[in-house]
Design a protein around this motif. Structure first.
Motif, mmCIF file in Angstrom:
data_model
loop_
_atom_site.group_PDB
_atom_site.id
_atom_site.type_symbol
_atom_site.label_atom_id
_atom_site.label_comp_id
_atom_site.label_asym_id
_atom_site.label_seq_id
_atom_site.Cartn_x
_atom_site.Cartn_y
_atom_site.Cartn_z
ATOM 1 N N VAL A 277 36.396 25.566 84.391
ATOM 2 C CA VAL A 277 35.360 26.513 85.160
ATOM 3 C C VAL A 277 34.454 25.232 84.538
ATOM 4 N N ALA A 278 33.560 25.604 86.086
ATOM 5 C CA ALA A 278 31.686 24.631 86.513
ATOM 6 C C ALA A 278 30.787 25.216 86.136
ATOM 7 N N THR A 279 29.965 24.652 85.609
ATOM 8 C CA THR A 279 28.690 26.582 85.718
ATOM 9 C C THR A 279 27.438 25.147 85.683
ATOM 10 N N ASP A 280 27.028 26.130 86.570
ATOM 11 C CA ASP A 280 25.213 25.746 86.636
ATOM 12 C C ASP A 280 24.567 26.222 84.964
ATOM 13 N N LEU A 281 23.070 25.705 84.612
ATOM 14 C CA LEU A 281 22.238 25.781 84.053
ATOM 15 C C LEU A 281 21.614 26.511 84.187
ATOM 16 N N ASP A 282 20.453 26.295 84.947
ATOM 17 C CA ASP A 282 18.843 27.057 84.926
ATOM 18 C C ASP A 282 19.479 28.122 85.882
ATOM 19 N N GLY A 283 19.081 29.860 85.031
ATOM 20 C CA GLY A 283 19.886 30.689 86.089
ATOM 21 C C GLY A 283 21.120 31.388 86.439
ATOM 22 N N THR A 284 21.844 30.012 85.398
ATOM 23 C CA THR A 284 23.284 30.222 85.050
ATOM 24 C C THR A 284 23.548 30.922 84.059
ATOM 25 N N LEU A 285 24.119 29.399 83.192
ATOM 26 C CA LEU A 285 24.304 29.270 81.932
ATOM 27 C C LEU A 285 23.276 29.573 80.955
ATOM 28 N N MET B 62 28.791 22.935 95.202
ATOM 29 C CA MET B 62 29.856 22.769 94.876
ATOM 30 C C MET B 62 30.422 24.212 94.889
ATOM 31 N N PHE B 63 30.169 25.346 95.126
ATOM 32 C CA PHE B 63 31.132 26.386 96.100
ATOM 33 C C PHE B 63 31.745 26.266 96.986
ATOM 34 N N GLY B 64 31.773 25.444 97.924
ATOM 35 C CA GLY B 64 32.227 24.881 98.806
ATOM 36 C C GLY B 64 33.651 23.783 98.922
ATOM 37 N N TRP B 65 33.076 22.982 96.964
ATOM 38 C CA TRP B 65 34.397 22.074 96.409
ATOM 39 C C TRP B 65 35.298 23.255 96.018
ATOM 40 N N ALA B 66 34.777 24.128 95.002
ATOM 41 C CA ALA B 66 35.815 24.997 94.222
ATOM 42 C C ALA B 66 36.610 25.867 95.251
ATOM 43 N N SER B 67 37.380 26.161 94.554
ATOM 44 C CA SER B 67 38.455 26.967 94.639
ATOM 45 C C SER B 67 38.078 28.696 94.678
ATOM 46 N N ARG B 68 37.054 29.037 93.802
ATOM 47 C CA ARG B 68 36.483 29.585 93.860
ATOM 48 C C ARG B 68 34.963 29.961 93.404
ATOM 49 N N GLY B 69 33.733 30.518 94.020
ATOM 50 C CA GLY B 69 32.425 30.212 93.843
ATOM 51 C C GLY B 69 31.293 31.610 93.501
ATOM 52 N N VAL B 70 31.497 32.184 92.043
ATOM 53 C CA VAL B 70 30.733 32.924 91.464
ATOM 54 C C VAL B 70 28.920 33.407 91.384
ATOM 55 N N ALA B 71 28.541 33.670 92.197
ATOM 56 C CA ALA B 71 26.875 33.891 92.258
ATOM 57 C C ALA B 71 26.382 34.558 91.587
ATOM 58 N N MET B 72 25.194 35.156 90.498
ATOM 59 C CA MET B 72 25.227 35.619 89.435
ATOM 60 C C MET B 72 23.590 36.595 90.750
ATOM 61 N N ALA B 73 24.151 37.788 89.515
ATOM 62 C CA ALA B 73 23.275 38.417 90.620
ATOM 63 C C ALA B 73 21.833 37.978 90.739
ATOM 64 N N ASN B 74 20.911 36.812 90.273
ATOM 65 C CA ASN B 74 19.662 36.890 90.228
ATOM 66 C C ASN B 74 19.942 35.430 91.286
ATOM 67 N N ALA B 75 20.813 35.499 91.736
ATOM 68 C CA ALA B 75 21.112 33.921 92.678
ATOM 69 C C ALA B 75 20.199 34.357 93.931
ATOM 70 N N HIS B 76 19.575 33.306 94.298
ATOM 71 C CA HIS B 76 19.079 33.016 96.266
ATOM 72 C C HIS B 76 20.245 33.540 96.476
ATOM 73 N N GLU B 77 19.501 34.696 97.824
ATOM 74 C CA GLU B 77 20.381 34.917 98.789
ATOM 75 C C GLU B 77 21.069 34.034 99.803
ATOM 76 N N GLU B 78 20.958 32.843 99.934
ATOM 77 C CA GLU B 78 21.580 31.936 100.704
ATOM 78 C C GLU B 78 22.910 31.863 99.966
ATOM 79 N N LEU B 79 23.207 31.556 98.650
ATOM 80 C CA LEU B 79 24.026 31.172 97.657
ATOM 81 C C LEU B 79 24.738 32.177 97.945
ATOM 82 N N LYS B 80 24.745 33.499 97.862
ATOM 83 C CA LYS B 80 25.329 34.980 97.423
ATOM 84 C C LYS B 80 26.340 35.226 98.780
ATOM 85 N N ALA B 81 24.919 34.352 99.931
ATOM 86 C CA ALA B 81 25.925 35.196 100.965
ATOM 87 C C ALA B 81 27.170 33.765 101.265
#
Length: 265
Positions: free
Chosen positions: A8-16, A223-242
């Motif tokens: 389980v890989a987590t970003d810190l700010d705005g995520t964890l 990181m999303f491209g490397w991992a099997s599954r990428g989960v964006a937070m509801a507060n995420a930037h639109e580029e990441l959500k895409a």
């Protein structure tokens, strides 16, 4: 208890972290349950080690952390820097000159390499939050010691505009990351969170195919491209959500816990 991921890989700010810099008890419990089910947790942050250590210590986190936008692998339990990639200062100087030739003078800050590397902050650069920094009064001091990144801000351009302008002007010399509000960074060419995460995972004998990653900013795209599954937070930037496989609730609403609880159920 069955859990489908070994990492389980987590970003810190705005995520964890919530906006007050804390991690909720619900999220702590979900990560503990995932660990009990056999999953390793790796923090993957744009912050360099000196701006990350206190958070990890407060969490009681003693695993590997990927810091400095992928440039540093840090053993939090041993308080030891395992790997570190530094910015070629000559290339960085060329990159800055090319960017300023296109958009005009920039406000600068820089993160020095190492466990205790200082963050130097030049005139006009706005540091987000109460993070320790040293005023940069002599421009030559910027280049006096090894750096892991340079931060740039512009008097009028927004973050997305500045990041794109920097890529267009200097993308052949440095990598450019947009890591949060007011945080556009120049990094060693080719470096990303995926670089450091793959190194840390390899040390633990884990694979991309067994990984789930959580993030909120464009710097999390590799990181999303490397991992099997990428989960964006509801507060995420639109580029990441895409590019995300899933969008969960926000960092304030325990988005990581919501996903992990569902996988653990």
């Amino acid at each position: 208890m069955s859990f489908p991921y070994g990492l389980v890989a987590t970003d810190l700010d705005g995520t964890l972290l919530r906006s007050d810099g804390s991690v909720s008890q619900r999220t702590r419990d979900a990560l503990t349950a995932a660990a009990a089910a056999g999953a390793a947790h790796i923090v993957v942050t744009g912050r360099a080690v000196p701006w990350t250590r206190h958070i990890l210590d407060d969490l009681g986190y003693d695993g590997l952390a990927v810091c400095g936008q992928g440039g540093q692998v840090y053993d939090a339990g041993a308080h030891r820097l395992l790997t570190s990639v530094t910015l070629d200062r000559q290339l960085a100087g060329v990159a800055l000159a090319k960017i300023e030739a296109e958009v005009g003078p920039l406000h600068l800050a820089a993160s020095r390499d190492g466990l205790d590397g200082e963050v130097l902050v030049g005139p006009g650069y706005a540091v987000a939050g109460p993070l320790p920094a040293v005023p940069l009064t002599d421009a030559s001091d910027l280049w006096a010691a090894p750096l892991n990144k340079i931060y740039i801000q512009h008097p009028t351009l927004g973050d997305d505009e500045l990041a794109e302008a920097a890529r267009q002007a200097a993308g052949g010399f440095v990598s450019v990351a947009m890591a949060g509000a007011g945080i556009v960074e120049l990094l060693p060419l080719g470096l990303s969170k995926a670089t450091g995460l793959s190194l840390a995972a390899r040390r633990l004998g884990l694979r991309a195919a067994d990984s789930i990653a959580f993030g909120d900013m464009p710097n999390d795209i590799p990181m999303f491209g490397w991992a099997s599954r990428g989960v964006a937070m509801a507060n995420a930037h639109e580029e990441l959500k895409a590019v995300a496989d899933e969008v969960t609730s926000s960092n304030e609403e325990d988005g990581i816990a919501a996903v992990l609880e569902g996988l653990l159920a």
